[in-house]
Design an enzyme around this catalytic site. Structure first.
Site, PDB file in Angstrom:
ATOM      1  N   LYS A 119     -74.561  28.844  87.161  1.00 40.64           N
ATOM      2  CA  LYS A 119     -73.669  28.126  86.246  1.00 40.64           C
ATOM      3  C   LYS A 119     -72.229  28.448  86.620  1.00 40.64           C
ATOM      4  O   LYS A 119     -71.880  29.610  86.854  1.00 40.64           O
ATOM      5  CB  LYS A 119     -73.961  28.530  84.800  1.00 40.64           C
ATOM      6  CG  LYS A 119     -73.193  27.715  83.765  1.00 40.64           C
ATOM      7  CD  LYS A 119     -73.728  28.009  82.364  1.00 40.64           C
ATOM      8  CE  LYS A 119     -72.867  27.368  81.271  1.00 40.64           C
ATOM      9  NZ  LYS A 119     -72.863  25.895  81.347  1.00 40.64           N
ATOM     10  N   CYS A 142    -100.049 -11.415  73.088  1.00 39.01           N
ATOM     11  CA  CYS A 142     -98.915 -10.886  72.332  1.00 39.01           C
ATOM     12  C   CYS A 142     -97.719 -11.824  72.400  1.00 39.01           C
ATOM     13  O   CYS A 142     -96.799 -11.726  71.587  1.00 39.01           O
ATOM     14  CB  CYS A 142     -98.526  -9.509  72.857  1.00 39.01           C
ATOM     15  SG  CYS A 142     -97.882  -9.524  74.556  1.00 39.01           S
ATOM     16  N   CYS A 148    -105.783 -10.423  78.534  1.00 39.91           N
ATOM     17  CA  CYS A 148    -104.581 -10.818  77.794  1.00 39.91           C
ATOM     18  C   CYS A 148    -104.825 -10.708  76.291  1.00 39.91           C
ATOM     19  O   CYS A 148    -105.829 -11.205  75.768  1.00 39.91           O
ATOM     20  CB  CYS A 148    -104.205 -12.254  78.160  1.00 39.91           C
ATOM     21  SG  CYS A 148    -102.776 -12.880  77.249  1.00 39.91           S
ATOM     22  N   CYS A 199     -67.092  18.242  86.333  1.00 37.94           N
ATOM     23  CA  CYS A 199     -67.388  18.378  84.904  1.00 37.94           C
ATOM     24  C   CYS A 199     -66.578  17.349  84.120  1.00 37.94           C
ATOM     25  O   CYS A 199     -65.348  17.303  84.223  1.00 37.94           O
ATOM     26  CB  CYS A 199     -67.057  19.781  84.425  1.00 37.94           C
ATOM     27  SG  CYS A 199     -67.396  20.051  82.676  1.00 37.94           S
ATOM     28  N   THR A 251     -72.820  14.913  85.605  1.00 32.28           N
ATOM     29  CA  THR A 251     -73.151  14.055  84.473  1.00 32.28           C
ATOM     30  C   THR A 251     -72.216  12.854  84.327  1.00 32.28           C
ATOM     31  O   THR A 251     -71.080  12.860  84.799  1.00 32.28           O
ATOM     32  CB  THR A 251     -73.123  14.868  83.167  1.00 32.28           C
ATOM     33  OG1 THR A 251     -71.874  15.553  83.076  1.00 32.28           O
ATOM     34  CG2 THR A 251     -74.268  15.865  83.133  1.00 32.28           C
ATOM     35  N   LYS A 309     -69.413  19.161  94.794  1.00 30.72           N
ATOM     36  CA  LYS A 309     -70.168  18.419  93.774  1.00 30.72           C
ATOM     37  C   LYS A 309     -69.279  17.336  93.184  1.00 30.72           C
ATOM     38  O   LYS A 309     -68.227  17.609  92.613  1.00 30.72           O
ATOM     39  CB  LYS A 309     -70.654  19.353  92.673  1.00 30.72           C
ATOM     40  CG  LYS A 309     -71.605  18.695  91.675  1.00 30.72           C
ATOM     41  CD  LYS A 309     -72.194  19.735  90.726  1.00 30.72           C
ATOM     42  CE  LYS A 309     -73.225  19.118  89.791  1.00 30.72           C
ATOM     43  NZ  LYS A 309     -73.813  20.130  88.886  1.00 30.72           N
TER      44      LYS A 309
END
Length: 418
Positions: A55, A357, A354, A148, A214, A186
């Protein structure tokens, strides 16, 4: 090894070499809460993970303070977690803690790859000093966190760096000048063109690229309080979106980068199964980093991932995992270059299954070309009207509508043959 010699999963090679780094398998824990403590990493290594990215470590004089709560999830209609938001910041542990843990972890697990993720302020001395400390501690490589999307950009770092090709290249060069370790950059997906950033950092000396971090998001709104979520005393902020739902974005970015620069790529984003990993490797990743799936399901996911990967390679007679790296990326082209002579038509394969639906009927008549009709409570598809969009096959809950493909020659070409 000759493919005819592959008789069992013991005959396939899932190890990967990236420069001087040898990964026993392609599954790495990403820089995140699962690597926020040395003992977490020990547990992961014991279970079989090939490596871990610590981290993000910051200089001791950089102040951070997390809020709570800071996580939120997006669920599908069945209640399964498909998306995850966080606005957690970097490691709370100081440089001394991580220097000691890196030394200890490398002594205990010399064959595992341990990567130190670092982030500093916009000064050469700050980045160089932090990089040198991690090199001296014994890290196998450095990952520069330029990505980040929350909290840190407000201090001029994180995604604020990764959104500037010039600043990203400048800091990459600083770190390369300071250490001899492999340097991984990164990148953030929160840019107009990720390849522009990739080109600059590669030109500045980056040994590898990690993509993606992210995606900036707002997870949702509480309908009772009309407060954005996750809510901190009635307020919230934009966070980072991860989990299965971001896999298409990650795949796109890795494919684009692999087609643009000639450096190894660490694929990240929505990976939780061996199938996901294969997809990333096929579009150009050498190895993959995993975070959200490990947070939600635990480190034990490594076992079915390893078993599934080996079984797949045995079935497909793939001797070495690196043999399939980038195969799918080479098949990407522009929309203009896609064949107009290749057609697909909807076909009802097993009419007796089938359930009527009418999902396909509604989809085709309200968003398609009216090729599907109901006759005596049975679905009928008019192939001549079918435009081949495939929407009906996607909404069919029984998956009994398939797209049958064919290749046709243009009329002028047929005339020439006659």
């Amino acid at each position: 090894m000759n493919i005819n010699e592959i008789k069992s999963t013991d005959d396939v090679d899932i190890s990967i070499d990236i420069g001087k780094l040898h990964f026993e398998n392609p599954f790495i824990l990403a820089s995140a809460p699962p690597t926020s403590d040395g003992n977490f990493i020990r547990k992961a290594f014991q279970m079989g993970w090939g490596g871990a990215v610590i981290k993000t470590i910051k200089p001791d004089d950089m102040q951070i303070s997390d809020v709570s709560p800071r996580f939120s999830v997006l669920k599908d209609k069945k209640g399964q977690n498909i998306g995850f938001e966080n606005f957690e910041l970097v490691s709370k542990q100081d440089c001394s803690y991580w220097s000691e843990e890196i030394r200890a972890l490398k002594k205990e697990y010399p064959d595992k790859i341990l990567i130190a993720s670092i982030m500093a302020d916009l000064s050469a001395a700050s980045w160089k000093n932090l990089a040198y400390k991690m090199e001296r501690a014994g890290a196998d490589a450095l990952e520069l966190n330029f990505s980040c999307p929350h909290g840190m950009p407000e201090q001029g770092v994180g995604a604020a760096i990764g959104q500037s090709a010039e600043i990203a290249a400048m800091i990459t060069k600083w770190v390369k000048e300071a250490v001899e370790l492999p340097v991984i950059v990164k990148l953030t997906p929160n840019v107009t063109d990720i390849t522009a950033i990739a080109k600059n950092v590669a030109a500045a000396g980056a040994d590898s690229i990690a993509a993606i971090n992210t995606v900036q998001c707002l997870m949702g709104v509480d309908l009772d309080t009309l407060s954005p979520m996750p809510t901190v005393q009635g307020q919230s902020t934009y966070g980072g979106y991860s989990g299965y739902a971001v896999k298409p974005i990650g795949l796109k970015c890795v494919a684009q980068i692999s087609s643009t620069v000639d450096v190894p790529i660490y694929g990240i984003g929505g990976i939780g199964t061996w199938q996901d990993a294969i997809e990333y490797i096929a579009v150009g990743a050498s190895v993959v980093q995993i975070c959200t799936a490990a947070m939600l399901e635990g480190f034990q996911i490594i076992k079915p991932m390893l078993a599934g990967l080996k079984a797949y390679m045995l079935e497909k007679k793939i001797a070495k995992l690196s043999d399939i790296c980038g195969i799918a990326a080479k098949k990407m082209t522009s929309h203009t270059n896609l064949s107009r002579e290749y057609t697909a038509k909807a076909t009802l394969t097993t009419a007796e299954e089938c359930i009527f639906c009418q999902k396909c009927l509604i989809a085709c008549n309200e968003s398609g070309y009216g090729a599907i009709q109901a006759v005596n409570h049975k679905i009928q598809i008019d192939v001549d009207k079918c435009d081949g969009c495939s929407l009906c096959s996607l909404v069919c809950p029984k998956q009994i509508i398939v797209m049958k493909t064919s290749y046709y020659k243009p009329v002028e070409e047929l005339r020439n043959i006659v």
